[in-house]
Design a protein around this motif. Structure first.
Motif, PDB file in Angstrom:
ATOM      1  N   VAL A  55       4.622  32.558  -1.900  1.00  0.00           N
ATOM      2  CA  VAL A  55       6.317  32.713  -1.401  1.00  0.00           C
ATOM      3  C   VAL A  55       7.221  31.055  -2.512  1.00  0.00           C
ATOM      4  CG1 VAL A  55       7.142  31.206   0.623  1.00  0.00           C
ATOM      5  CG2 VAL A  55       5.567  32.932   0.366  1.00  0.00           C
ATOM      6  N   VAL A  56       7.993  31.272  -2.773  1.00  0.00           N
ATOM      7  CA  VAL A  56       8.941  30.656  -3.491  1.00  0.00           C
ATOM      8  C   VAL A  56      10.117  30.155  -3.206  1.00  0.00           C
ATOM      9  CG1 VAL A  56      10.276  30.012  -6.043  1.00  0.00           C
ATOM     10  CG2 VAL A  56       8.245  31.894  -5.558  1.00  0.00           C
ATOM     11  N   LEU A  57      10.220  28.887  -3.066  1.00  0.00           N
ATOM     12  CA  LEU A  57      11.649  27.817  -2.224  1.00  0.00           C
ATOM     13  C   LEU A  57      12.238  27.754  -3.375  1.00  0.00           C
ATOM     14  CD1 LEU A  57       9.467  25.568  -0.690  1.00  0.00           C
ATOM     15  CD2 LEU A  57      10.572  27.395   0.775  1.00  0.00           C
ATOM     16  N   GLY A  58      13.470  27.568  -2.355  1.00  0.00           N
ATOM     17  CA  GLY A  58      14.714  27.305  -3.365  1.00  0.00           C
ATOM     18  C   GLY A  58      14.688  26.052  -3.704  1.00  0.00           C
ATOM     19  N   VAL A  59      15.938  25.047  -4.739  1.00  0.00           N
ATOM     20  CA  VAL A  59      15.017  23.404  -5.280  1.00  0.00           C
ATOM     21  C   VAL A  59      15.306  22.508  -3.173  1.00  0.00           C
ATOM     22  CG1 VAL A  59      17.374  23.120  -6.337  1.00  0.00           C
ATOM     23  CG2 VAL A  59      15.083  21.751  -7.158  1.00  0.00           C
ATOM     24  N   ASN A  60      16.491  23.543  -2.618  1.00  0.00           N
ATOM     25  CA  ASN A  60      16.950  22.383  -1.945  1.00  0.00           C
ATOM     26  C   ASN A  60      16.473  22.839  -0.228  1.00  0.00           C
ATOM     27  OD1 ASN A  60      19.054  20.433  -3.667  1.00  0.00           O
ATOM     28  ND2 ASN A  60      20.595  23.011  -3.460  1.00  0.00           N
ATOM     29  N   GLN A  61      14.804  23.458  -0.681  1.00  0.00           N
ATOM     30  CA  GLN A  61      14.767  24.437   1.189  1.00  0.00           C
ATOM     31  C   GLN A  61      13.711  22.799   2.043  1.00  0.00           C
ATOM     32  OE1 GLN A  61      14.225  28.479   0.012  1.00  0.00           O
ATOM     33  NE2 GLN A  61      15.539  28.605   1.962  1.00  0.00           N
ATOM     34  N   ASP A  62      13.794  23.268   2.971  1.00  0.00           N
ATOM     35  CA  ASP A  62      12.741  22.810   3.869  1.00  0.00           C
ATOM     36  C   ASP A  62      11.896  23.268   3.789  1.00  0.00           C
ATOM     37  OD1 ASP A  62      11.227  20.605   5.205  1.00  0.00           O
ATOM     38  OD2 ASP A  62      12.073  21.417   6.636  1.00  0.00           O
ATOM     39  N   GLY A  85      18.541  27.308  -6.507  1.00  0.00           N
ATOM     40  CA  GLY A  85      18.892  26.965  -5.739  1.00  0.00           C
ATOM     41  C   GLY A  85      18.348  28.634  -4.927  1.00  0.00           C
ATOM     42  N   GLY A  86      19.441  28.676  -4.271  1.00  0.00           N
ATOM     43  CA  GLY A  86      18.988  30.057  -3.319  1.00  0.00           C
ATOM     44  C   GLY A  86      18.041  29.663  -1.856  1.00  0.00           C
ATOM     45  N   GLY A  87      17.019  30.989  -1.750  1.00  0.00           N
ATOM     46  CA  GLY A  87      16.647  31.217  -0.563  1.00  0.00           C
ATOM     47  C   GLY A  87      14.970  31.235  -0.587  1.00  0.00           C
ATOM     48  N   ALA A  88      14.571  30.816  -0.088  1.00  0.00           N
ATOM     49  CA  ALA A  88      12.557  31.150  -0.185  1.00  0.00           C
ATOM     50  C   ALA A  88      12.986  32.167  -0.508  1.00  0.00           C
ATOM     51  CB  ALA A  88      12.116  30.546   1.045  1.00  0.00           C
ATOM     52  N   HIS A 272      25.527  29.246   9.017  1.00  0.00           N
ATOM     53  CA  HIS A 272      25.881  29.376   7.700  1.00  0.00           C
ATOM     54  C   HIS A 272      27.382  29.006   7.438  1.00  0.00           C
ATOM     55  CE1 HIS A 272      25.312  32.561   4.615  1.00  0.00           C
ATOM     56  NE2 HIS A 272      25.929  33.240   5.376  1.00  0.00           N
ATOM     57  N   PHE A 273      27.388  29.286   5.974  1.00  0.00           N
ATOM     58  CA  PHE A 273      29.007  28.875   5.775  1.00  0.00           C
ATOM     59  C   PHE A 273      28.920  30.782   4.612  1.00  0.00           C
ATOM     60  CE2 PHE A 273      27.946  24.407   7.437  1.00  0.00           C
ATOM     61  CZ  PHE A 273      28.308  24.512   8.138  1.00  0.00           C
ATOM     62  N   ASP A 274      29.494  30.930   5.007  1.00  0.00           N
ATOM     63  CA  ASP A 274      30.533  32.333   4.017  1.00  0.00           C
ATOM     64  C   ASP A 274      30.676  31.664   2.582  1.00  0.00           C
ATOM     65  OD1 ASP A 274      30.174  33.726   6.634  1.00  0.00           O
ATOM     66  OD2 ASP A 274      32.170  34.620   6.762  1.00  0.00           O
ATOM     67  N   GLY A 275      30.607  32.202   1.868  1.00  0.00           N
ATOM     68  CA  GLY A 275      30.291  31.930   0.514  1.00  0.00           C
ATOM     69  C   GLY A 275      29.852  31.336  -0.082  1.00  0.00           C
ATOM     70  N   LEU A 276      28.732  30.221   1.006  1.00  0.00           N
ATOM     71  CA  LEU A 276      28.097  28.577   0.775  1.00  0.00           C
ATOM     72  C   LEU A 276      26.850  29.228   0.999  1.00  0.00           C
ATOM     73  CD1 LEU A 276      27.721  26.121  -0.399  1.00  0.00           C
ATOM     74  CD2 LEU A 276      28.185  25.268   2.069  1.00  0.00           C
ATOM     75  N   GLY A 277      26.082  29.733   1.893  1.00  0.00           N
ATOM     76  CA  GLY A 277      24.600  30.052   2.560  1.00  0.00           C
ATOM     77  C   GLY A 277      24.933  29.016   3.833  1.00  0.00           C
ATOM     78  N   THR A 278      23.299  28.544   3.368  1.00  0.00           N
ATOM     79  CA  THR A 278      22.427  28.023   5.312  1.00  0.00           C
ATOM     80  C   THR A 278      22.603  26.475   4.556  1.00  0.00           C
ATOM     81  OG1 THR A 278      22.059  29.735   5.922  1.00  0.00           O
ATOM     82  CG2 THR A 278      20.964  27.699   6.451  1.00  0.00           C
ATOM     83  N   VAL A 279      22.925  25.159   5.148  1.00  0.00           N
ATOM     84  CA  VAL A 279      23.326  24.296   4.736  1.00  0.00           C
ATOM     85  C   VAL A 279      22.322  23.632   6.348  1.00  0.00           C
ATOM     86  CG1 VAL A 279      24.763  21.828   4.640  1.00  0.00           C
ATOM     87  CG2 VAL A 279      25.316  24.331   3.524  1.00  0.00           C
ATOM     88  N   GLU A 280      21.890  22.527   6.015  1.00  0.00           N
ATOM     89  CA  GLU A 280      21.352  21.779   7.496  1.00  0.00           C
ATOM     90  C   GLU A 280      21.020  20.552   6.898  1.00  0.00           C
ATOM     91  OE1 GLU A 280      17.691  25.253   7.517  1.00  0.00           O
ATOM     92  OE2 GLU A 280      17.789  24.232   6.252  1.00  0.00           O
ATOM     93  N   GLY A 297      19.647  23.151   2.539  1.00  0.00           N
ATOM     94  CA  GLY A 297      19.576  24.769   1.941  1.00  0.00           C
ATOM     95  C   GLY A 297      19.516  25.563   1.252  1.00  0.00           C
ATOM     96  N   ASP A 298      19.967  26.938   1.864  1.00  0.00           N
ATOM     97  CA  ASP A 298      20.281  27.968   0.227  1.00  0.00           C
ATOM     98  C   ASP A 298      20.775  27.997  -0.191  1.00  0.00           C
ATOM     99  OD1 ASP A 298      21.794  29.206   2.053  1.00  0.00           O
ATOM    100  OD2 ASP A 298      20.478  30.784   2.311  1.00  0.00           O
ATOM    101  N   PHE A 299      21.331  26.701  -0.849  1.00  0.00           N
ATOM    102  CA  PHE A 299      23.454  27.028  -1.487  1.00  0.00           C
ATOM    103  C   PHE A 299      22.809  27.139  -2.620  1.00  0.00           C
ATOM    104  CE2 PHE A 299      22.825  23.130   0.669  1.00  0.00           C
ATOM    105  CZ  PHE A 299      22.348  21.833  -0.321  1.00  0.00           C
ATOM    106  N   ASN A 300      23.402  27.731  -3.748  1.00  0.00           N
ATOM    107  CA  ASN A 300      23.454  28.411  -4.989  1.00  0.00           C
ATOM    108  C   ASN A 300      23.307  26.466  -5.923  1.00  0.00           C
ATOM    109  OD1 ASN A 300      21.912  30.386  -5.604  1.00  0.00           O
ATOM    110  ND2 ASN A 300      23.472  30.586  -4.564  1.00  0.00           N
ATOM    111  N   GLN A 301      24.377  25.120  -5.052  1.00  0.00           N
ATOM    112  CA  GLN A 301      24.249  24.287  -6.382  1.00  0.00           C
ATOM    113  C   GLN A 301      22.810  24.027  -6.530  1.00  0.00           C
ATOM    114  OE1 GLN A 301      24.748  22.323  -8.650  1.00  0.00           O
ATOM    115  NE2 GLN A 301      26.739  22.754  -8.469  1.00  0.00           N
TER     116      GLN A 301
END
Length: 357
Positions: A55-62, A85-88, A272-280, A297-301
């Motif tokens: 399983v590979v997590l995105g850099v900003n994910q919990d 960035g991105g999701g798991a 979840h925000f359109d055009g951005l992704g999930t922010v927690e 979050g899974d945002f790509n920044q």
């Protein structure tokens, strides 16, 4: 590939490369190596096939909310975290991963469609009605089979994704535990109902196509040639791999980087925000004052300074105007993406965004 000048194909199929790639932390360090090594200044294309499940997590994910940690430990599934960035994602030998390394020309960074186009064209030839939906997903019949992510360092960046061909979907569904807001944003109730393998969509004559044949089709599409011998090809030396291993040791195989610190706050909100992704945001409040905050979050920044935002919130009264003022001074667009101070304040204040995990 029209509109993209591919110079080098990095062939990772040799035995030495395959040996190094067995560690997902090492394979996850490749992009950083290609971006930062002075040896490479032109566009690069490469792909790989995982040797084992991970399983590979995105850099900003919990990690604690995105992954069933007990399940992956019991089933010997490795956990890694990429620099992008991105999701798991769950990957195994039934998955094909591809990536481009390119120079930012002011138009191509985060242009996921551009770098997904070769894969889409190949899949169309195979009979898959593939399309790009949302920010960075490839779907067929409303189901996701590829997620893309990007990492930028200086003026160079990586952009790539996964192709789920013969992935163990049951294991993927048990390994991943995305927060309810992410699933709700897709209109589905589980990981299994959201994703699919694409082999079942191949035309009958391609139903038994091998991974090697798919890789060949991708190379032909990317380089616009049927003569693979004419493609400029680079093979990694052992010295190259030692540099990749060093990058991995300094960051990507570090347990602290992979796991992060377990949340211990009073609240955990996500949306979840359109055009951005999930922010927690995980946060604590004492006597009407924010005492701690962490953003996921899974945002790509991938290069944002989330700690700047988190530190600014500490000591802020837990009220709409005060929270908005704090967020306004933290350069949200550069650190997270296209989200407003009002949206971030509402994310904290609105109990509707409370996550169950």
């Amino acid at each position: 590939m029209k509109g993209l000048r591919i110079i080098i194909f990095v062939d990772l199929s040799d035995p030495n490369s395959q040996l190094h790639l067995r560690d997902p932390g090492v394979s996850g360090s490749l992009s950083t190596f290609f971006i930062t090594s002075p040896k490479f200044t032109d566009t690069i294309f490469h792909f790989s096939q995982p040797a084992a499940a991970s399983v590979v997590l995105g850099v900003n994910q919990d990690a604690y909310s995105e992954v069933n940690l007990d399940y992956i430990k019991t089933h010997d599934i490795r956990l890694a975290r990429r620099g992008a960035g991105g999701g798991a994602v769950y990957v195994d030998p039934g998955n094909l991963t591809y990536a481009f390394i390119d120079n930012d020309d002011g138009r191509n960074y985060l242009n996921f469609k551009k770098y997904a186009t070769p894969a889409i064209h190949v899949l169309h030839k195979l009979g898959v009605d593939a399309e790009m939906t949302g920010r960075n997903d490839l779907t067929v019949d409303g189901k996701k089979f590829s997620g893309m992510s990007s990492l930028k360092i200086g003026n160079r960046f990586s952009c790539g994704g996964t192709l789920m061909i013969d992935v163990d979907l049951d294991q993927a569904a048990k390994a991943l535990t995305p927060p309810k807001t992410k699933l709700a944003s897709k209109g589905i109730k589980s990981v299994h109902s959201r994703v699919t393998n694409i082999r079942q969509y191949f035309l009958p004559q391609y139903r038994q196509i091998t991974f090697a044949e798919i890789r060949r089709l991708l190379l032909e599409e990317v380089f616009q040639t049927t003569d693979l011998a004419t493609i400029p090809t680079y093979t990694m030396s052992e010295a190259d791999w030692q540099q990749v291993e060093l990058i991995a040791q300094n960051k990507f195989t570090d347990p602290d980087f992979i796991m992060g610190t377990k949340r211990d706050d009073d609240f955990f909100h996500g949306n979840h925000f359109d055009g951005l992704g999930t922010v927690e945001i995980s946060f604590s409040v004492d006597d009407g004052i924010v005492t701690h905050a962490r953003i996921f979050g899974d945002f790509n920044q991938a290069n944002g300074h989330l700690k700047v935002i988190e530190d600014k919130l500490i000591g802020t009264p837990f009220k709409k105007d005060n929270l908005e003022e704090a967020f306004r001074t933290t350069n949200l667009s550069a650190n997270i993406g296209p989200i407003s101070a009002a949206e971030m304040a509402d994310l904290m204040l609105n109990p509707h965004f409370q996550e169950v995990n």
